[in-house]
Design a protein around this motif. Structure first.
Motif, PDB file in Angstrom:
ATOM      1  N   GLU A 170     -77.120-111.328  21.874  1.00  0.00           N
ATOM      2  CA  GLU A 170     -77.142-109.921  22.277  1.00  0.00           C
ATOM      3  C   GLU A 170     -75.752-109.305  22.172  1.00  0.00           C
ATOM      4  O   GLU A 170     -75.609-108.130  21.791  1.00  0.00           O
ATOM      5  N   GLU A 223     -73.511-110.088  19.992  1.00  0.00           N
ATOM      6  CA  GLU A 223     -73.316-109.819  18.567  1.00  0.00           C
ATOM      7  C   GLU A 223     -74.075-108.562  18.144  1.00  0.00           C
ATOM      8  O   GLU A 223     -73.582-107.770  17.339  1.00  0.00           O
ATOM      9  N   ARG A 224     -75.270-108.364  18.684  1.00  0.00           N
ATOM     10  CA  ARG A 224     -76.052-107.173  18.331  1.00  0.00           C
ATOM     11  C   ARG A 224     -75.385-105.907  18.855  1.00  0.00           C
ATOM     12  O   ARG A 224     -75.372-104.885  18.170  1.00  0.00           O
ATOM     13  N   GLY A 228     -74.160-103.348  16.241  1.00  0.00           N
ATOM     14  CA  GLY A 228     -74.952-102.122  16.229  1.00  0.00           C
ATOM     15  C   GLY A 228     -74.225-100.889  16.717  1.00  0.00           C
ATOM     16  O   GLY A 228     -74.725 -99.774  16.551  1.00  0.00           O
TER      17      GLY A 228
END
Length: 503
Positions: A397, A399-400, A404
């Motif tokens: 998460e 990394e996301r 993002g």
């Protein structure tokens, strides 16, 4: 960007991640407390640490930013302790020892209403920090943290500053750093390098502003001293090494700024009496500090009966410096301002207004982003020290969130642009820095327009910039690094245009 921040921004997504981590680590008091602390930090004012070598003028500039004398400016024991200044309903000082419970110290004001901090016999080396509550509008959105001098005469004070600002295995307690230097010394460069890290959740150039402090002392306090300091600051800003380590460099005369914000009526009257003596007399006085305080009889006799005595002149020199006295006398002779006007002129010439504008645009507008980086590193720390089945999902998460959030991509590109690692021509390099928020995150700053530019003007400029950078991104001979950089700039332009179109 600030304009697009909201429920889907990095701040909101990081808050959600922190709550998920708290659910997973609720049974670990240490981890849960650490995560809860960083979740609560989102609702606190921005934490701005003021750092620099000994005698760089940290406490003086802090006082100027607040507009009151609350930080000790001498070389006393309090300057060896990390001290937090935060807004509060009433003055209060709390000492936090390294071992044992915190205790409240006596609060008293000095002769002119400033705060006097007395450790009451406590050894500074046994003190972890002081927290000072002070009712101030200047502290409502930003808490200021005064740190001991880097390369202090005492190893403990210097190490304490280093540990606070650049901890080995934890996010720093400050969201951003204001680093003061009298000139670019090797120790300053080493500190900025230690504070800098390519990791997105650690410090990047955007979280550090350098100040060429005590700018009034350049050129022996001449009337053009600040102009000389600003030219030096501009030269530092164009230095590739320094620009890769800090957001910008601003020249500020902290002593003049503080005097302007706290000018007393007696000081104004003393300066006015000196101005009446004429420039030939006062310039002869200002040949040296000693001569100003103890002039020869031939000069002293020409000062006039209302001129301040030696003690008052010495006090003026300590409060204003040679440059501040010269600037005040010139203003009083030129257009005879009253005390309020003279105060405003001293603040304006000091560079403080420029610094406050930079702080507002570079730090204030990125408040949630700066806090999000610290929070992401805090979660990483927990996952590393207490691995458990839920850690893998939380790491993914993180990394996301990082991948993002376009704001993080902008920070990474800004660091690369300032390090000159993206092959772009100079004019395109400068525009790319602006468009990804190098001069501030609002549309007018990104588009190099007047801050008051209307939406239509901003929209037209955004459309033009978007087309220009789409063409660069589509260049078949451009390198992969250039294409990737252009893609980030294009997305920034698209984000601006979407917000401007919806306005």
């Amino acid at each position: 960007m600030t304009e697009t921040a909201g429920r889907d921004g990095p701040g909101a997504r990081t808050r959600t991640l922190l709550r998920r981590a708290l659910d997973a680590y609720g049974d670990s008091p240490q981890a849960a407390g650490w995560l809860r602390h960083h979740l609560e930090r989102f609702d606190e004012p921005l934490r701005l640490a003021v750092a620099g070598k000994v005698k760089a003028g940290k406490s003086t500039l802090l006082n100027a930013l607040v507009g009151e004398e609350i930080a000790a400016t001498d070389a006393g024991e309090c300057t060896r302790v990390v001290t937090w200044y935060q807004d509060g309903p009433s003055p209060r000082i709390v000492l936090h020892p390294r071992h044992g419970p915190p205790r409240q110290l006596r609060t008293r004001r000095g002769e002119h209403g400033g705060l006097v901090v007395d450790l009451e016999g406590e050894d500074p080396e046994a003190v972890d920090r002081l927290t000072v509550d002070w009712p101030s509008s200047g502290l409502r959105t930003t808490s200021l943290i005064d740190t001991p001098g880097i390369a202090s005469l005492t190893a403990d004070a210097s190490d304490r500053a280093g540990r606070f600002l650049t901890p080995d295995d934890a996010p720093g307690q400050a969201d951003a750093v204001l680093y003061l230097m009298r000139h670019l010394h090797s120790a300053d460069a080493r500190f900025l390098e230690s504070f800098h890290d390519r990791h997105v959740a650690r410090a990047t150039p955007v979280s550090t502003i350098a100040v060429l402090s005590r700018a009034d002392e350049i050129g022996a306090g001449r009337l053009d001293a600040i102009d000389s300091a600003r030219r030096i600051a501009a030269r530092y800003r164009s230095d590739e090494k320094l620009s890769s380590l800090c957001q910008t460099v601003v020249a500020v005369a902290g002593l003049v700024a503080l005097s302007g914000r706290t000018l007393r009526q007696a000081e104004y009257l003393g300066l006015r009496a000196l101005a009446a003596a004429g420039p030939e007399v006062t310039e002869a006085l200002l040949l040296s500090a000693d001569r100003f305080v103890h002039p020869p009889d031939s000069l002293r006799d020409r000062l006039g009966p209302d001129a301040p005595d030696a003690a008052a002149r010495n006090a003026l020199l300590k409060r204003l410096g040679v440059f501040g006295v010269r600037t005040s006398l010139a203003a009083l002779r030129d257009h005879a301002p009253d005390a309020a006007q003279l105060s405003a002129e001293l603040v304006a010439v000091s560079g403080l207004d420029e610094l406050r504008e930079v702080l507002a645009t570079q730090f204030g507008e990125r408040r949630d982003l700066l806090k999000a980086r610290s929070a992401l590193l805090a979660v990483e720390l927990v996952l590393r020290h207490e691995p458990r089945p839920a850690a893998a999902a939380l790491a993914a998460e993180i990394e996301r969130v990082v991948a993002g959030a376009h704001e993080f991509a902008e920070l990474r590109l800004l660091a690369a642009l300032r390090a000159r690692s993206v092959p772009l021509p100079p004019e395109a390099l400068a525009e790319a820095e602006r468009l990804v928020g190098g001069n501030g995150s609002r549309a007018a700053a990104r588009l190099d327009l007047d801050p008051e530019a209307d939406v239509g003007t901003c929209r037209a400029a955004a459309v033009e910039a978007l087309g220009r950078w789409r063409r660069r991104a589509a260049n078949p001979v451009a390198s992969r690094a250039t294409v990737d950089a252009c893609a980030v700039v294009v997305r920034s332009c698209e984000g601006m245009l979407a917000v401007l179109t919806a306005s």
